[in-house]
Design a protein around this motif. Structure first.
Motif, PDB file in Angstrom:
ATOM      1  N   VAL A 281       0.840  -1.204   0.000  1.00 28.06           N
ATOM      2  CA  VAL A 281       0.000   0.000   0.000  1.00 28.06           C
ATOM      3  C   VAL A 281       0.878   1.257   0.000  1.00 28.06           C
ATOM      4  O   VAL A 281       0.566   2.251  -0.673  1.00 28.06           O
ATOM      5  CB  VAL A 281      -0.956   0.000   1.203  1.00 28.06           C
ATOM      6  N   GLY A 282       1.978   1.202   0.764  1.00 27.80           N
ATOM      7  CA  GLY A 282       2.880   2.356   0.789  1.00 27.80           C
ATOM      8  C   GLY A 282       3.392   2.710  -0.597  1.00 27.80           C
ATOM      9  O   GLY A 282       3.491   3.894  -0.958  1.00 27.80           O
ATOM     10  N   ILE A 283       3.694   1.698  -1.396  1.00 29.87           N
ATOM     11  CA  ILE A 283       4.139   1.952  -2.774  1.00 29.87           C
ATOM     12  C   ILE A 283       2.975   2.425  -3.644  1.00 29.87           C
ATOM     13  O   ILE A 283       3.105   3.368  -4.429  1.00 29.87           O
ATOM     14  CB  ILE A 283       4.763   0.679  -3.376  1.00 29.87           C
ATOM     15  N   ALA A 284       1.815   1.762  -3.512  1.00 29.84           N
ATOM     16  CA  ALA A 284       0.661   2.090  -4.347  1.00 29.84           C
ATOM     17  C   ALA A 284       0.172   3.516  -4.099  1.00 29.84           C
ATOM     18  O   ALA A 284      -0.397   4.150  -5.003  1.00 29.84           O
ATOM     19  CB  ALA A 284      -0.472   1.103  -4.084  1.00 29.84           C
ATOM     20  N   LEU A 285       0.384   4.024  -2.894  1.00 34.34           N
ATOM     21  CA  LEU A 285      -0.097   5.374  -2.570  1.00 34.34           C
ATOM     22  C   LEU A 285       0.661   6.467  -3.325  1.00 34.34           C
ATOM     23  O   LEU A 285       0.127   7.564  -3.509  1.00 34.34           O
ATOM     24  CB  LEU A 285       0.013   5.626  -1.063  1.00 34.34           C
TER      25      LEU A 285
ATOM     26  N   PHE B 284      -8.302   8.578  -7.653  1.00 31.78           N
ATOM     27  CA  PHE B 284      -7.448   8.041  -6.595  1.00 31.78           C
ATOM     28  C   PHE B 284      -7.708   6.556  -6.389  1.00 31.78           C
ATOM     29  O   PHE B 284      -6.771   5.745  -6.335  1.00 31.78           O
ATOM     30  CB  PHE B 284      -7.694   8.793  -5.285  1.00 31.78           C
ATOM     31  N   ALA B 285      -8.980   6.197  -6.278  1.00 35.45           N
ATOM     32  CA  ALA B 285      -9.343   4.813  -6.008  1.00 35.45           C
ATOM     33  C   ALA B 285      -8.919   3.886  -7.143  1.00 35.45           C
ATOM     34  O   ALA B 285      -8.366   2.804  -6.907  1.00 35.45           O
ATOM     35  CB  ALA B 285     -10.847   4.706  -5.769  1.00 35.45           C
ATOM     36  N   ILE B 286      -9.166   4.308  -8.377  1.00 37.16           N
ATOM     37  CA  ILE B 286      -8.813   3.467  -9.526  1.00 37.16           C
ATOM     38  C   ILE B 286      -7.313   3.280  -9.626  1.00 37.16           C
ATOM     39  O   ILE B 286      -6.823   2.154  -9.842  1.00 37.16           O
ATOM     40  CB  ILE B 286      -9.376   4.075 -10.827  1.00 37.16           C
ATOM     41  N   VAL B 287      -6.546   4.341  -9.463  1.00 34.34           N
ATOM     42  CA  VAL B 287      -5.088   4.248  -9.561  1.00 34.34           C
ATOM     43  C   VAL B 287      -4.532   3.400  -8.418  1.00 34.34           C
ATOM     44  O   VAL B 287      -3.605   2.595  -8.616  1.00 34.34           O
ATOM     45  CB  VAL B 287      -4.448   5.650  -9.568  1.00 34.34           C
ATOM     46  N   ALA B 288      -5.089   3.554  -7.223  1.00 39.45           N
ATOM     47  CA  ALA B 288      -4.621   2.761  -6.077  1.00 39.45           C
ATOM     48  C   ALA B 288      -4.859   1.275  -6.312  1.00 39.45           C
ATOM     49  O   ALA B 288      -3.976   0.438  -6.068  1.00 39.45           O
ATOM     50  CB  ALA B 288      -5.324   3.221  -4.803  1.00 39.45           C
ATOM     51  N   VAL B 289      -6.054   0.936  -6.774  1.00 31.26           N
ATOM     52  CA  VAL B 289      -6.368  -0.471  -7.049  1.00 31.26           C
ATOM     53  C   VAL B 289      -5.490  -1.002  -8.172  1.00 31.26           C
ATOM     54  O   VAL B 289      -4.961  -2.123  -8.089  1.00 31.26           O
ATOM     55  CB  VAL B 289      -7.861  -0.620  -7.395  1.00 31.26           C
TER      56      VAL B 289
ATOM     57  N   VAL C 174      -2.800  -4.111  -8.022  1.00 34.22           N
ATOM     58  CA  VAL C 174      -2.899  -5.236  -8.954  1.00 34.22           C
ATOM     59  C   VAL C 174      -1.553  -5.478  -9.634  1.00 34.22           C
ATOM     60  O   VAL C 174      -1.096  -6.621  -9.770  1.00 34.22           O
ATOM     61  CB  VAL C 174      -3.996  -4.971 -10.004  1.00 34.22           C
ATOM     62  N   LEU C 175      -0.894  -4.404 -10.046  1.00 33.41           N
ATOM     63  CA  LEU C 175       0.405  -4.541 -10.702  1.00 33.41           C
ATOM     64  C   LEU C 175       1.469  -5.053  -9.732  1.00 33.41           C
ATOM     65  O   LEU C 175       2.309  -5.884 -10.089  1.00 33.41           O
ATOM     66  CB  LEU C 175       0.839  -3.192 -11.286  1.00 33.41           C
ATOM     67  N   LEU C 176       1.438  -4.558  -8.501  1.00 31.18           N
ATOM     68  CA  LEU C 176       2.440  -4.967  -7.511  1.00 31.18           C
ATOM     69  C   LEU C 176       2.320  -6.433  -7.135  1.00 31.18           C
ATOM     70  O   LEU C 176       3.320  -7.086  -6.816  1.00 31.18           O
ATOM     71  CB  LEU C 176       2.311  -4.093  -6.253  1.00 31.18           C
ATOM     72  N   THR C 177       1.109  -6.959  -7.156  1.00 29.24           N
ATOM     73  CA  THR C 177       0.900  -8.370  -6.796  1.00 29.24           C
ATOM     74  C   THR C 177       0.884  -9.280  -8.022  1.00 29.24           C
ATOM     75  O   THR C 177       0.780 -10.499  -7.876  1.00 29.24           O
ATOM     76  CB  THR C 177      -0.422  -8.555  -6.040  1.00 29.24           C
ATOM     77  N   GLY C 178       0.960  -8.699  -9.204  1.00 29.73           N
ATOM     78  CA  GLY C 178       0.839  -9.515 -10.408  1.00 29.73           C
ATOM     79  C   GLY C 178      -0.554 -10.073 -10.582  1.00 29.73           C
ATOM     80  O   GLY C 178      -0.738 -11.097 -11.247  1.00 29.73           O
ATOM     81  N   ALA C 179      -1.539  -9.414  -9.988  1.00 30.75           N
ATOM     82  CA  ALA C 179      -2.949  -9.843 -10.053  1.00 30.75           C
ATOM     83  C   ALA C 179      -3.130 -11.265  -9.520  1.00 30.75           C
ATOM     84  O   ALA C 179      -4.054 -11.965  -9.913  1.00 30.75           O
ATOM     85  CB  ALA C 179      -3.495  -9.727 -11.482  1.00 30.75           C
TER      86      ALA C 179
ATOM     87  N   ALA D 178     -17.024 -12.152 -11.695  1.00 36.36           N
ATOM     88  CA  ALA D 178     -16.480 -12.011 -10.344  1.00 36.36           C
ATOM     89  C   ALA D 178     -15.451 -10.883 -10.274  1.00 36.36           C
ATOM     90  O   ALA D 178     -15.463 -10.075  -9.331  1.00 36.36           O
ATOM     91  CB  ALA D 178     -15.849 -13.324  -9.892  1.00 36.36           C
ATOM     92  N   LEU D 179     -14.573 -10.791 -11.262  1.00 33.96           N
ATOM     93  CA  LEU D 179     -13.551  -9.747 -11.267  1.00 33.96           C
ATOM     94  C   LEU D 179     -14.154  -8.354 -11.424  1.00 33.96           C
ATOM     95  O   LEU D 179     -13.762  -7.417 -10.720  1.00 33.96           O
ATOM     96  CB  LEU D 179     -12.547 -10.003 -12.387  1.00 33.96           C
ATOM     97  N   VAL D 180     -15.099  -8.216 -12.330  1.00 35.37           N
ATOM     98  CA  VAL D 180     -15.728  -6.904 -12.554  1.00 35.37           C
ATOM     99  C   VAL D 180     -16.425  -6.423 -11.289  1.00 35.37           C
ATOM    100  O   VAL D 180     -16.273  -5.268 -10.863  1.00 35.37           O
ATOM    101  CB  VAL D 180     -16.714  -6.968 -13.731  1.00 35.37           C
ATOM    102  N   LEU D 181     -17.198  -7.321 -10.675  1.00 34.49           N
ATOM    103  CA  LEU D 181     -17.918  -6.944  -9.458  1.00 34.49           C
ATOM    104  C   LEU D 181     -16.953  -6.620  -8.321  1.00 34.49           C
ATOM    105  O   LEU D 181     -17.149  -5.653  -7.572  1.00 34.49           O
ATOM    106  CB  LEU D 181     -18.864  -8.069  -9.045  1.00 34.49           C
ATOM    107  N   CYS D 182     -15.897  -7.424  -8.194  1.00 31.34           N
ATOM    108  CA  CYS D 182     -14.930  -7.216  -7.123  1.00 31.34           C
ATOM    109  C   CYS D 182     -14.183  -5.894  -7.287  1.00 31.34           C
ATOM    110  O   CYS D 182     -14.081  -5.104  -6.342  1.00 31.34           O
ATOM    111  CB  CYS D 182     -13.949  -8.381  -7.078  1.00 31.34           C
ATOM    112  N   LEU D 183     -13.660  -5.640  -8.475  1.00 33.14           N
ATOM    113  CA  LEU D 183     -12.928  -4.401  -8.715  1.00 33.14           C
ATOM    114  C   LEU D 183     -13.829  -3.186  -8.566  1.00 33.14           C
ATOM    115  O   LEU D 183     -13.426  -2.161  -8.000  1.00 33.14           O
ATOM    116  CB  LEU D 183     -12.300  -4.434 -10.109  1.00 33.14           C
ATOM    117  N   GLY D 184     -15.068  -3.311  -9.059  1.00 33.50           N
ATOM    118  CA  GLY D 184     -16.008  -2.201  -8.930  1.00 33.50           C
ATOM    119  C   GLY D 184     -16.322  -1.892  -7.482  1.00 33.50           C
ATOM    120  O   GLY D 184     -16.390  -0.718  -7.073  1.00 33.50           O
ATOM    121  N   LEU D 185     -16.506  -2.937  -6.666  1.00 35.37           N
ATOM    122  CA  LEU D 185     -16.826  -2.725  -5.256  1.00 35.37           C
ATOM    123  C   LEU D 185     -15.633  -2.159  -4.500  1.00 35.37           C
ATOM    124  O   LEU D 185     -15.798  -1.308  -3.615  1.00 35.37           O
ATOM    125  CB  LEU D 185     -17.285  -4.039  -4.630  1.00 35.37           C
ATOM    126  N   ARG D 186     -14.427  -2.590  -4.842  1.00 34.44           N
ATOM    127  CA  ARG D 186     -13.232  -2.034  -4.197  1.00 34.44           C
ATOM    128  C   ARG D 186     -13.125  -0.527  -4.460  1.00 34.44           C
ATOM    129  O   ARG D 186     -12.847   0.255  -3.541  1.00 34.44           O
ATOM    130  CB  ARG D 186     -11.981  -2.740  -4.712  1.00 34.44           C
TER     131      ARG D 186
END
Length: 279
Positions: free
Chosen positions: A72-76, A92-97, A101-106, A144-152
């Motif tokens: 999170v420190g990097i993503a911020l 902010f929310a979209i870029v953070a998510v 995703v990029l840091l974890t390799g999805a 599942a991915l669309v709903l999850c990312l949208g809710l995040r």
């Protein structure tokens, strides 16, 4: 966690397997646990780690919430910069998510999609496990991915309206990563190989220590009431995923652990929003 079930987990860096539990970092267990966890749960470049025996992976689970803080420190950095340029909580929310995703390799998203496809598309246990190992994504996985990312994104925007978006990112990251080891401990591996088997069987002392670490971070950020709310939310998500996985495939896999992280993150986010709304 990713569907590393395909190759049995993280590869060794140089084929060496020390017997004393140390890594190439040295003989400092806390640091080796953290960097081993970072290699396992992210795509952040780290110096070579040469000991990924199940017992060592299982020992590192207490550090998983700390990996969440680090990521999170990097993503911020890009998220805050984007928010500064646009003044938009949504950006902010979209870029953070996206950064996470990029840091974890999805890897966690991959686990969620594979579980959705396998549980939804297979009729028998063997077929479900076969689908979960397929690298292709199906309709259930996409939904599942669309709903999850949208809710995040929606949860982060809601928290931003209360000036708590950064705090929520941290809370979701630490609590969701503390939930995964619980499932590793209470459910047997559904396969004889793969990450669910190769990650080992954590001792409860390490699982509980991870929960304590995560709870302490949340307490420092938001207070005791929020800790209780998000801890309950994380445990509900874990129980739900554990029950579904046990029913569907008889145990846990790397995909199940990744899906647990995603579902726990959503439950924790909703618990956090509900808690700060009543404080």
């Amino acid at each position: 966690m990713q569907s590393s079930d395909e190759n049995g987990g993280k590869p060794k860096a140089d084929g060496a397997t020390p017997q004393d539990g140390t890594s190439s970092f040295g003989t400092i267990p806390v640091l080796s646990d953290f960097f081993r966890a970072l290699v396992l749960l992210s795509r952040v470049p780290v110096f070579p780690m040469d000991d990924f025996r199940p017992v060592m992976i299982a020992r590192s689970v207490w550090c998983w919430p700390l990996v969440g803080v680090f990521l999170v420190g990097i993503a911020l950095i890009p998220a805050q910069f984007a928010a500064y340029l646009t003044g938009s909580a949504v950006v902010f929310a979209i870029v953070a998510v996206l950064a996470l995703v990029l840091l974890t390799g999805a890897m966690h998203e991959d686990g969620l999609a594979d579980c959705a496809d396998g549980f939804g598309g297979g009729l028998e246990r063997a077929r479900k496990l076969e689908i979960m190992r397929d690298s292709r994504i199906g309709t259930y996985g996409v939904v599942a991915l669309v709903l999850c990312l949208g809710l995040r994104v929606a949860l982060l925007v809601q928290a931003a309206n209360a000036g708590q978006a950064v705090v929520l990112l941290l809370v979701m990251a630490v609590m969701s990563r503390a939930a995964m080891p619980v499932l590793m401990t209470v459910l047997p591996p559904a396969r004889d190989n793969g990450l669910g088997k190769g990650a080992g069987h954590p001792e409860w002392r390490y699982v509980i220590l991870g929960l304590v670490v995560a709870s302490g971070i949340v307490w420092a950020l938001s207070g005791l009431f929020v800790v209780l709310a998000v801890l309950l939310a994380a445990m509900l998500a874990t129980v739900l995923m554990g029950a579904i996985a046990k029913w569907q495939i008889g145990g846990q896999t790397g995909d199940v652990l990744g899906a647990t992280q995603m579902i726990a993150e959503l439950f924790v986010g909703m618990g956090f929003i509900a808690a700060i709304g009543t404080v």
